[in-house]
Design an enzyme around this catalytic site. Structure first.
Site, PDB file in Angstrom:
ATOM      1  N   SER A 122      -4.394  15.695  17.985  1.00 53.59           N
ATOM      2  CA  SER A 122      -3.930  14.619  18.869  1.00 53.59           C
ATOM      3  C   SER A 122      -2.416  14.560  18.810  1.00 53.59           C
ATOM      4  CB  SER A 122      -4.483  13.271  18.399  1.00 53.59           C
ATOM      5  OG  SER A 122      -3.751  12.812  17.273  1.00 53.59           O
ATOM      6  N   ASP A 123      -1.785  13.891  19.754  1.00 54.02           N
ATOM      7  CA  ASP A 123      -0.374  13.569  19.575  1.00 54.02           C
ATOM      8  C   ASP A 123      -0.301  12.381  18.601  1.00 54.02           C
ATOM      9  OD1 ASP A 123       2.363  13.538  19.730  1.00 54.02           O
ATOM     10  OD2 ASP A 123       2.453  13.635  21.910  1.00 54.02           O
ATOM     11  N   TYR A 124       0.902  12.041  18.227  1.00 55.46           N
ATOM     12  CA  TYR A 124       1.210  11.028  17.208  1.00 55.46           C
ATOM     13  C   TYR A 124       0.471   9.700  17.471  1.00 55.46           C
ATOM     14  CZ  TYR A 124       4.907   9.913  13.714  1.00 55.46           C
ATOM     15  OH  TYR A 124       5.636   9.648  12.586  1.00 55.46           O
ATOM     16  N   ALA A 171      -2.222   9.075  18.755  1.00 56.83           N
ATOM     17  CA  ALA A 171      -2.840   8.949  20.092  1.00 56.83           C
ATOM     18  C   ALA A 171      -4.293   8.488  20.000  1.00 56.83           C
ATOM     19  CB  ALA A 171      -2.741  10.267  20.860  1.00 56.83           C
TER      20      ALA A 171
END
Ligand code: NOJ
Length: 762
Positions: free
Chosen positions: A284-286, A288
């Site tokens: 995932s992104d940060y 997310a």
């Protein structure tokens, strides 16, 4: 433990193979199967957890707690945001204390170089030079791996058609074809031909998907688009990176069809894995996963289960997986099979990197001194930076400048180390960058003179400056008044032979969470330009920015104008090379520059509409504006040279394309000017009639050619059925019979044309 050791030794025997062959896959499967049999459910979930300890490089607003303890407990699969082999060794040693000694991945945002920083990706895309771009990624991997990193969160391949969005700076611009070529080159550069080598690193394609289409250019905002547009214009670069073998993918923050990418099963499972055959892991992104709570998808347990079920394997920073998956398993909301699948994919990446063979493979305290920021890397950085400069105007051939001369160097970016590297240079040291002042001074002989004055602030707006300066001062508002600064510059400039003004955006005026609603050139800088103009001296302007900005006034005032992205460590030397003709500029824009914000989104491969304007004048009941032309300020692919290139007419070897044999198109180009130079020759195609409405032109090929003064070369392009394909209403990728226009030229608006037909053999 003994079994583990035995397995480790047996793996040593084959990780020396050059590529990951079928035989390797079998051995890997066997190894991972055995390992996973020994793992508890907690240890499996632990592998899905990516943390950042926060004592080094901070790239988000949350940091992980209890990192050391969690590593020892086997609760961590990877770490990012730490710098240097000592810290990385310490963390890997902790992992070796965990029950199964599973090594950690060490990630980093190696975006445009590691410590030797190259131009921002938007800038390097202006080079249209795939070899150079691949090499920049290769060098970045070499440096990062020398410092213990084995995983980069790059390339970012999001298509950007809205310059308000700050992350334009990290993209290769607006075009799917060019973006795809660059994506492939980057993956090749990072991963090389064998991931287990200690100088290649795993790449992570981001941000999957459509992150660049945030509504109103506001970062993290909703995206919404038709499937045809998605497939045709936005998805190809991700697919290209995956086809090139990228080992991991990062999901994006935005939602797609109402479901955030991080929990979007259609995106991560159906499209990425089933249709595209991706077999790496998705991170995932940060935070997310957690952000899906704000998206309105449920509480932490719900969104974490949603993400895992959708096909997400690793949770960046948020610890939703770590803290809720076991509970979800006991409640039947996720299955062990899914946890196993995610864990397996992460272990496979570690295996391919050779980490089970030697967890310390990338950690060697002796490497940094010999491999990072070397003279050779700096030379390369200077070269790629020079090739990323775009010449937009050169009245009376003012450029290149010839020494000896007296220069008035001015502008807030002329002598400012803090703004040379650009956004997302988290491992670069601004103090090691070369300013424009130093670059020119180093090049000029002792019989030339140069006086520097700041001239103005990047912006006079202190609130705006505060927003930009979150990670350190990038916009410094001078204590002196504007009048004092202008006067000082004016005095110096009146007695100079030429004025060189270095203007534009501070590095953090673009990048993450750096969207702008107003793309006007800062008022402070326009004031300086107007005052410089009054001196009557020849005026060269260099604009450094992270996105297209409104350039009309600057273009009007400047005698010569160069546009470029933030150029990195060797910015100064590169600008000096271009200004003094050591490098004849060859850069071409990779985004359309608008006349004003109201024209956005504006891009070259637009459709005709049912009511196209017939000329350039306003027409009632036609698709145009009352107050601005339809045409952009600068077209995609635009860029001048110190020399001239004359294009002949296009010749085709045959007028009709059948399925098997491509058409060969040739065109002769002659360098008729005063200098040797590179030209980026661009090839576009228009499909006149289709089952769905097709764009007026689409880039389908390009070549960068070097022509000596007076030299003539014939360039050929092959046009095959593949080049005619597009997504129809059923989302089938098809080439349809009919008539086409082929266009070749120096930019998307200045092209030679010829028609051809496609007739499949019956
Ligand atoms: C958030 C950004 O969107 C992403 O590009 C980056 O890789 C991560 N933070 C990690 O720093």
């Amino acid at each position: 433990m003994k079994i583990q050791k035995f397995l480790i030794i047996s793996i040593c025997l084959f990780t020396t193979f050059q590529s990951f062959a079928q035989n390797d896959t079998k051995k890997m499967d066997k190894f991972i199967k055995k390992l996973m049999k020994q793992m508890t459910i907690e240890e499996k979930i632990g592998q899905l957890n990516l943390v950042t300890p926060g004592d080094g490089i901070l790239t988000g607003s949350v940091v992980s707690k209890g990192v050391e303890e969690n590593i020892e407990k086997g609760n961590v699969g990877g770490l990012f945001g730490i710098h240097g082999p000592e810290k990385i060794r310490k963390a890997q040693n902790l992992a070796m204390k965990s029950r199964l000694k599973i090594p950690l991945l060490f990630g980093s945002d190696v975006i445009h170089g590691y410590e030797t920083t190259f131009p921002i990706p938007f800038g390097t895309s202006f080079s249209w030079d795939l070899n150079l771009i691949e090499k920049s990624a290769r060098i970045a991997a070499q440096e990062a791996s020398a410092n213990g990193i084995n995983w980069t969160f790059s390339p970012m391949v999001d298509i950007a058609r809205d310059p308000r969005w700050g992350r334009v700076a990290e993209t290769a611009g607006e075009d799917a074809y060019l973006g795809s070529q660059i994506a492939k080159a980057m993956v090749r550069g990072y991963q090389g031909d064998d991931l287990s080598k200690n100088n290649t690193i795993l790449s992570c394609v981001k941000h999957f998907a459509l992150y660049g289409a945030a509504e109103a250019g506001r970062d993290y905002n909703t995206t919404d688009m038709s499937k045809i547009k998605m497939y045709q214009d936005y998805l190809p670069p991700y697919k290209a990176a995956i086809d090139a073998g990228a080992g991991s993918v990062m999901s994006s923050f935005n939602d797609i069809d109402g479901v955030p990418a991080t929990g979007n099963k259609w995106l991560l499972n159906n499209l990425l894995r089933d249709q595209w055959g991706f077999n790496g892991f998705v991170v995932s992104d940060y935070t997310a996963v957690n952000e899906m709570i704000s998206h309105g998808l449920g509480d932490l347990q719900t969104v974490s289960a949603l993400a895992l079920n959708a096909g997400l394997d690793m949770d960046m920073v948020g610890e939703g997986f770590l803290t809720t998956l076991k509970k979800s398993l006991s409640e039947g909301k996720v299955s062990e099979k899914q946890i196993d699948a995610a864990c397996r994919r992460i272990l496979e990446a570690k295996y391919k990197l050779g980490l089970f063979d030697d967890p310390f493979r990338y950690i060697d305290e002796k490497r940094p001194a010999n491999e990072i920021l070397t003279e050779e890397n700096r030379r390369f950085a200077r070269n790629i930076a020079a090739q990323s400069c775009v010449l937009l105007k050169n009245k009376n051939n003012l450029l290149p400048l010839t020494a000896p001369l007296k220069i008035s160097l001015t502008g807030p970016l002329a002598n400012d180390k803090s703004n040379m590297l650009g956004t997302w240079a988290v491992t670069g040291d601004p103090q090691k960058s070369v300013t424009i002042y130093d670059g020119i001074r180093n090049l000029l002989g002792s019989n030339s003179r140069m006086i520097y004055t700041k001239g103005c602030n990047i912006s006079d707006d202190s609130l705006f400056a505060k927003h930009v300066n979150v990670f350190g001062t990038r916009i410094e508002i001078d204590k002196r008044s504007n009048e004092e600064m202008l006067k000082e510059t004016d005095d110096v400039s009146r007695s100079a032979d030429a004025i060189v003004a270095i203007l534009g955006e501070a590095s953090e005026m673009s990048g993450e969470s750096a969207s702008r609603s107003n793309l006007d050139f800062p008022a402070s800088q326009i004031r300086l330009l107007k005052s410089l103009k009054k001196t009557g001296m020849p005026l060269v302007v260099v604009v450094i920015a992270g996105r297209p900005i409104i350039l009309d006034e600057v273009m009007e005032i400047a005698d010569a104008l160069i546009f470029t992205g933030h150029l990195g460590t060797e910015a100064g030397g590169a600008i000096a090379d271009v200004l003094f003709g050591n490098y004849n500029p060859s850069g071409k824009l990779t985004m359309t520059f608008p006349r004003n914000v109201g024209q956005i989104p504006i891009y070259y491969n637009r459709k005709n509409t049912g009511r196209p304007q017939s000329g350039v004048e306003f027409e009632k009941f036609k698709s145009n504006y009352l107050d601005v032309a339809n045409s952009p300020f600068l077209p995609f692919g635009y860029g001048l040279s110190y020399t001239n290139f004359e294009y002949g007419d296009i010749q085709l070897d045959k007028p009709i394309l059948n399925d098997n044999e491509p058409i060969t198109a040739s065109i002769t180009i002659q360098n008729t000017g005063r200098f040797n130079g590179n030209e980026v020759v661009q090839m576009y195609i228009r499909d006149y009639v289709g089952s769905v409405s097709r764009p007026l032109k689409e880039l389908k090929g390009f070549q960068k050619v070097f022509l000596k003064q007076g030299e003539k070369k014939t360039i050929t392009f092959k046009i095959s059925k593949e080049d005619l394909k597009f997504y129809n209403s059923n989302l089938d990728y098809v080439a349809e019979e009919g008539d086409f226009k082929l266009m070749i030229g120096t930019n998307s608006d200045s092209l030679k044309e010829i028609n051809f037909s496609y007739k499949p053999k019956q």
